[in-house]
Motif scaffolding. Sequence first.
Motif, PDB file in Angstrom:
ATOM      1  N   ASP A   1       6.756   8.332  49.559  1.00  0.00           N
ATOM      2  CA  ASP A   1       6.249   8.620  48.222  1.00  0.00           C
ATOM      3  C   ASP A   1       4.896   7.966  47.958  1.00  0.00           C
ATOM      4  O   ASP A   1       4.525   7.755  46.815  1.00  0.00           O
ATOM      5  CB  ASP A   1       7.250   8.154  47.164  1.00  0.00           C
ATOM      6  N   ARG A   2       4.147   7.663  49.011  1.00  0.00           N
ATOM      7  CA  ARG A   2       2.869   6.995  48.784  1.00  0.00           C
ATOM      8  C   ARG A   2       2.011   7.020  50.038  1.00  0.00           C
ATOM      9  O   ARG A   2       2.511   7.203  51.155  1.00  0.00           O
ATOM     10  CB  ARG A   2       3.076   5.554  48.346  1.00  0.00           C
TER      11      ARG A   2
ATOM     12  N   THR B   1       3.856  12.560  47.353  1.00  0.00           N
ATOM     13  CA  THR B   1       4.439  12.689  48.684  1.00  0.00           C
ATOM     14  C   THR B   1       3.402  13.265  49.636  1.00  0.00           C
ATOM     15  O   THR B   1       3.124  14.470  49.617  1.00  0.00           O
ATOM     16  CB  THR B   1       5.681  13.602  48.653  1.00  0.00           C
ATOM     17  N   PRO B   2       2.780  12.441  50.468  1.00  0.00           N
ATOM     18  CA  PRO B   2       1.783  12.955  51.406  1.00  0.00           C
ATOM     19  C   PRO B   2       2.426  13.905  52.411  1.00  0.00           C
ATOM     20  O   PRO B   2       3.534  13.661  52.895  1.00  0.00           O
ATOM     21  CB  PRO B   2       1.266  11.690  52.096  1.00  0.00           C
ATOM     22  N   ARG B   3       1.733  14.980  52.737  1.00  0.00           N
ATOM     23  CA  ARG B   3       2.231  15.969  53.688  1.00  0.00           C
ATOM     24  C   ARG B   3       1.584  15.731  55.052  1.00  0.00           C
ATOM     25  O   ARG B   3       0.811  16.544  55.538  1.00  0.00           O
ATOM     26  CB  ARG B   3       1.961  17.374  53.179  1.00  0.00           C
TER      27      ARG B   3
ATOM     28  N   VAL C   1     -11.526   9.731  52.061  1.00  0.00           N
ATOM     29  CA  VAL C   1     -10.192  10.046  52.550  1.00  0.00           C
ATOM     30  C   VAL C   1      -9.779  11.386  51.968  1.00  0.00           C
ATOM     31  O   VAL C   1      -9.803  11.580  50.747  1.00  0.00           O
ATOM     32  CB  VAL C   1      -9.170   8.964  52.128  1.00  0.00           C
ATOM     33  N   TYR C   2      -9.378  12.312  52.825  1.00  0.00           N
ATOM     34  CA  TYR C   2      -8.921  13.625  52.387  1.00  0.00           C
ATOM     35  C   TYR C   2      -7.422  13.703  52.623  1.00  0.00           C
ATOM     36  O   TYR C   2      -6.949  13.556  53.752  1.00  0.00           O
ATOM     37  CB  TYR C   2      -9.646  14.729  53.150  1.00  0.00           C
ATOM     38  N   THR C   3      -6.667  13.931  51.553  1.00  0.00           N
ATOM     39  CA  THR C   3      -5.219  13.914  51.651  1.00  0.00           C
ATOM     40  C   THR C   3      -4.619  15.013  50.798  1.00  0.00           C
ATOM     41  O   THR C   3      -5.275  15.557  49.900  1.00  0.00           O
ATOM     42  CB  THR C   3      -4.660  12.530  51.238  1.00  0.00           C
ATOM     43  N   VAL C   4      -3.362  15.351  51.077  1.00  0.00           N
ATOM     44  CA  VAL C   4      -2.664  16.432  50.389  1.00  0.00           C
ATOM     45  C   VAL C   4      -1.341  15.920  49.874  1.00  0.00           C
ATOM     46  O   VAL C   4      -0.628  15.186  50.561  1.00  0.00           O
ATOM     47  CB  VAL C   4      -2.432  17.623  51.347  1.00  0.00           C
TER      48      VAL C   4
END
Length: 408
Positions: A112-113, A132-134, A144-147
Amino acid sequence: MPSRTPSRRRFLALAGTTGVTALAGCLGFGGDDRPEYSRPSTEGPPPEPDRHVFASDGEWSSEGFDAANTRWDYGGSAPREEPSVRWRRGVGQSGLRAPTVSDGRVYVTETDRLMVVDATSGETEWELAGETPRGKPSVSDGTVYTVADDVLQALDAETGEQRWSRSFDGPLTMPATVQGEYLTVGERETVHVVSAEDGSVNWSRRLVGRVSYPALGAVGASPFVATGTGGVYSLGAGGEVGVHEDLSARFSTPPTLGRDFAYVGDDSGTLYALEPLTGAVEWSADQAAGRHGIAYTDNYVYSVNGSTLRAFDTESGEEYWSFDVGDGTGSPAAVGDTVYVGGDALYALDPADGGGTVRFKMDLGGHVTPDISAGDGVLYVPVVLENGAEVVAVEPGPSESTASSPSE
């Protein structure tokens, strides 16, 4: 044994084919826009990421290390003989992956992080909680590129402050390797190429079959994609389909782009080498691939199936050697002159000696899975314990030299 009979299922030339007779051309490049595919020198600065398929920032800052998903840090170093533990960090077991690494920071995904920890101490610098990172984030030029579900966002690498975010209609894959000014993400059966600066969509293309994380490889704005229904596509810089092949298989691993062929493993365990000019299957090997990524170097393709790591000749598909890791595992990693793989322990192997020389076997108290990453001479290893999980930073021992030569 690998099959050398070329597949009769040729790539179908569709609208927008580039007509360039090389892998770079299949990816939508031609003339002066063609990126470099030669092996970079291990001396001097790394090549520019938007001009070289094997480029990276020198650290494991994306899913497969570089633009080609090779899992090959050709100029790097890591423990070879006397490893020691720098730090251990407890994490949730669900979705456990090796972290991405960039500029002295380690990016660990929890259930969850997203936690960002100092590479030296393992202490938290900042975290993005409640989402919730995928999969793994990608890091480039301090961003930083995150989803999380259907939202793609860009964060400041030093502070975690959001620079921009963009919502889509459905759940996204993590962004593929950041190349120059573009990010590539999958949304169900659609590929989007978006601006890394502000998240605006450059182009989108719907394919046949679900684009599953992390089944994307990208050079510039030209993705190479394997879908959940066995489709293998190269897309041009404007989203046009250059070539397409239906292998009637299910892909959930990232395609890997080599100098001469593209490599992908299906969920039944078959490893394919695809010829870039025609798209034919140059060779294939049964019971060779697992459900995680493969590693590519100048001479070998490394893949794990069950509890066995195998090394195949990149051009012929001949199996040179195999190694039993004692338990099921995931993706190998090549750093310097050593191949690292998990299983019932962390193994370091000498690939030039038929896989028979074990440089070290390190018991970390649990099962090492599913992959390994590296940066600045340190390995980052996910370990599943009896009660929980950890990411372990493994560094060279006090008496060990970290100098190394390129992987064979």
